[in-house]
Write a protein that holds these residues in place. Structure first.
Motif, mmCIF file in Angstrom:
data_model
loop_
_atom_site.group_PDB
_atom_site.id
_atom_site.type_symbol
_atom_site.label_atom_id
_atom_site.label_comp_id
_atom_site.label_asym_id
_atom_site.label_seq_id
_atom_site.Cartn_x
_atom_site.Cartn_y
_atom_site.Cartn_z
ATOM 1 N N SER B 383 4.336 13.696 -16.454
ATOM 2 C CA SER B 383 5.012 13.894 -15.168
ATOM 3 C C SER B 383 4.185 14.724 -14.199
ATOM 4 N N MET B 384 3.144 15.389 -14.699
ATOM 5 C CA MET B 384 2.455 16.399 -13.890
ATOM 6 C C MET B 384 1.714 15.814 -12.689
ATOM 7 N N ASP B 385 1.196 14.595 -12.839
ATOM 8 C CA ASP B 385 0.544 13.964 -11.692
ATOM 9 C C ASP B 385 1.531 13.800 -10.541
ATOM 10 N N GLY B 386 2.721 13.349 -10.883
ATOM 11 C CA GLY B 386 3.759 13.170 -9.859
ATOM 12 C C GLY B 386 4.134 14.495 -9.217
ATOM 13 N N PHE B 387 4.355 15.519 -10.065
ATOM 14 C CA PHE B 387 4.706 16.831 -9.522
ATOM 15 C C PHE B 387 3.579 17.366 -8.632
ATOM 16 N N ALA B 388 2.313 17.090 -9.042
ATOM 17 C CA ALA B 388 1.167 17.559 -8.250
ATOM 18 C C ALA B 388 1.140 16.869 -6.884
ATOM 19 N N ALA B 389 1.378 15.569 -6.889
ATOM 20 C CA ALA B 389 1.367 14.825 -5.622
ATOM 21 C C ALA B 389 2.435 15.357 -4.682
ATOM 22 N N MET B 390 3.625 15.650 -5.250
ATOM 23 C CA MET B 390 4.710 16.158 -4.402
ATOM 24 C C MET B 390 4.418 17.578 -3.931
ATOM 25 N N ALA B 391 3.754 18.366 -4.776
ATOM 26 C CA ALA B 391 3.384 19.729 -4.375
ATOM 27 C C ALA B 391 2.507 19.670 -3.124
ATOM 28 N N LYS B 392 1.642 18.656 -3.110
ATOM 29 C CA LYS B 392 0.776 18.438 -1.942
ATOM 30 C C LYS B 392 1.639 18.076 -0.734
ATOM 31 N N THR B 393 2.510 17.090 -0.921
ATOM 32 C CA THR B 393 3.399 16.628 0.150
ATOM 33 C C THR B 393 4.155 17.786 0.787
ATOM 34 N N TYR B 394 4.677 18.666 -0.084
ATOM 35 C CA TYR B 394 5.517 19.755 0.406
ATOM 36 C C TYR B 394 4.708 21.007 0.741
ATOM 37 N N GLY B 395 3.391 20.906 0.611
ATOM 38 C CA GLY B 395 2.547 22.051 0.959
ATOM 39 C C GLY B 395 2.715 23.247 0.047
ATOM 40 N N LEU B 396 2.928 22.982 -1.249
ATOM 41 C CA LEU B 396 3.146 24.084 -2.189
ATOM 42 C C LEU B 396 1.860 24.608 -2.788
#
Lengths: 399, 399
Positions: B383-396
């Motif tokens: 799942s970490m790739d997905g979480f990483a992509a979203m972290a980027k999206t949300y500027g985390l």
């Protein structure tokens, strides 16, 4: 302070507890083989060997999480499919696994059904005598239990005229128990036809739906070739509740099913409500391993012929001594007419002979006692001296 | 026509069903190893081998009727004695088997307790977020659930001031769940002491009894050396509800217990009412075979260290990516702060990466999501790739 209804039930419960303790006291005093305890509906004959075989097969061949894990609240899909197929083959219905909910025994199934059906003030009819727990189950959900006395002269068949008069626009269900606890009688097709006609007439008159809830834990315990009608064939709005407690001698495992045919009124809503009711009441799902066991043992049963032998032994023994009873055709109960008007007096007398029976008052039908013959044949044989002595006392002996 | 409340619950249930079906749809589309389902609290790690050994030992050595037959509604006396002894040894209490009721899981135990306790209109407090089924359980018996929001800045500990203000003369109980679902936090002794002081103060003020109902299915899932306080030591009117669903990975078998210490107010009446409540609600007794199994496996557990490894993997992975969460100390849940105010928006976004989470709204706490890490380590890693992509999206992403 605590719930008032349950506090009251607990207080009344002392009668049952006292009888249980009385049994223990007598057993300690005289030895277990000198006490003839006919008070409990606990199967005496063991489960078929196939139950054990099934457990071993399941645990040796399936992944533990697939056995013991959560499944959908309604139960394992493959188990529900097997149950539906079995019903279809046996009774000629057309159910699918979607119409089956695996339940924590028949008692769990009844509670789920009533939770899903009843709004406060709804009335639920039952023919008396009846298993008193029905009253609790109905009151759990704000319903009102309306007992309609059966007539002794009709062999304790439901009183159709009385039922017709008791149905109101608030009547939501009729609970039927066939073969019957406590009377041991079987309602034949003709009686069911009559009951269905009354329910249909009243549904039409009031523009309501009246569900027939068929509580069938004793279905396979039918003797003398008597057939137990499959009620969904006789009445559209029938819901069947079943338990393997008796047929497989598994009462402690709490495993049963509900069958809700798709042709009942409000099927979609009722089916959905039944499904969430099990979760909301905290049942969550029927015990997992035993769902898989009954799937494998659905064509098996305990030694039913042994109950039949017990029945004959008891019936022949008592009638020869001059006792009267309802014709015992099913379940494992004999419904004995008390030789004195107050059957509690009779029950007190039987205790002097170490014979334990349940007074009819416990089933809302005084004047009779329940003799549960799910006991060893030796218990029945051993009790006969006592029954004979009392027959003399009460002047029952045939000339 | 059918029960209005259950009809409504069934309608609302569609959200859960939809999520489940969405999972199945994604699995069919992408393959099960490409879907990262963190939505269910179903144990991933199997029961210890001793469960199977115990079943075999019981079936090979005991009489079938002694295993599968009825026992007293409260459970087998010897099982209840073993449970009491285990509690006494582990927590230094002085319970006897009489203080234990074996139950159909923790959900069954909670329902029995509330049925025995509540009169219509009685209030039951809970700290939010909470397992939403509590609301159903309380409403089953005419009670009113009163959620008191926990504060994010206090790490989701119960808000003692809020609780003090919410208690009224109608407050009958407080349900506490420790370790907590959904937050994964553990309430330490200091917090329990504070809560006990508030409850005692209010009992005195109103002259009432307020029962602390401790729902403890996650007791053994405590990490970082955190201790889960044994509440009866902190507060006299405590009732403990336990389940072996998690510690032995047996959620489908529905086996748990209630411990009602004799020092609680109205012990005799409450104990009697709890006993009959199980019967009246149709539970009758906890599944027989698994009572005997847990007796034999009471010192066993599933691989708890494996859950701990999952926890670290998930926590380290998510925090490195810049996500925030409550400190995950127990149970198998991580309580993740949504990177956007509306956590449902976040849950919709995660689905694009085949990641399934439960929105905090389902626990009456928006802005957060629950990540259930009772899954395979591969699910977390995948799942970490997905979480990483979203972290980027949300500027985390940390600079």
């Amino acid at each position: 302070m605590i719930n008032e209804v349950m506090a009251q039930v607990a207080a009344n419960n002392s009668a049952i507890r006292e009888m249980f303790e009385e049994g223990n006291r007598l057993r300690a005093l005289f030895g277990p083989d000198k006490v003839f305890d006919f008070s409990l509906g606990n199967p005496y004959f063991p489960p078929p060997e196939s139950v054990k075989t099934a457990v071993f097969e399941i645990l040796n061949n399936m992944e533990p999480n697939a056995v013991h894990g959560y499944m959908a609240n309604d139960g394992f899909p493959e188990v529900r499919r097997t149950v539906a197929e079995y019903i279809n083959e046996t009774f000629g219905d057309t159910l699918t696994g979607d119409d089956i909910i695996m339940t924590v025994g028949a008692a769990g199934g009844l509670n789920i059904t009533l939770k899903a059906l009843l709004n406060p003030g709804d009335e639920v009819l039952v023919s008396a005598p009846f298993f008193l727990e029905y009253g609790h189950y109905v009151r759990n959900y704000g319903g009102v239990l309306v007992p309609v006395p059966a007539k002794e002269e009709d062999g304790f068949m439901p009183d159709l005229e009385g039922i017709r008069n008791a149905i109101t626009p608030k009547t939501k269900a009729f609970i039927i128990n066939n073969p019957n606890n406590p009377t041991g009688v079987i309602y034949p097709a003709s009686v069911i036809q009559g009951l269905a006609a009354v329910l249909e007439e009243k549904q039409k008159e009031f523009g309501t739906s009246i569900y027939l809830i068929s509580d069938e834990p004793y279905r396979e315990l039918a003797f003398d070739g008597e057939e137990v009608p499959y009620l969904p064939k006789f009445y559209r709005n029938t819901i069947v509740g079943y338990s393997w407690s008796k047929s497989l001698s598994l009462p402690g495992e709490r495993i049963g099913y509900l069958a809700i045919p798709p042709r009942v009124d409000n099927y979609e809503a009722l089916r959905g409500a039944a499904s969430v009711s099990g979760r909301v009441l905290g049942f969550v799902n029927a015990p997992a391993l035993f769902q898989l066991v009954v799937q494998r043992c659905i064509r098996e049963s305990c030694d039913i012929a042994a109950y039949d032998r017990n029945r004959r032994l008891l019936y022949d023994g008592l009638t020869e001594l001059g006792y009267s009873c309802a014709k015992p055709q099913g379940a494992f109960y004999l419904w004995l007419k008390s030789p004195v008007a107050d059957e509690k007096e009779f029950v007190a007398e039987t205790k002097k002979y170490n014979i334990l029976l349940v007074p009819g008052t416990s089933f809302m039908c005084p004047g009779y006692v329940r003799v549960a013959y799910c006991v060893s044949p030796e218990t029945i044989q051993g009790s006969m001296d006592g029954f004979a002595a009392m027959a003399k006392t009460y002047g029952l002996m045939k000339k």
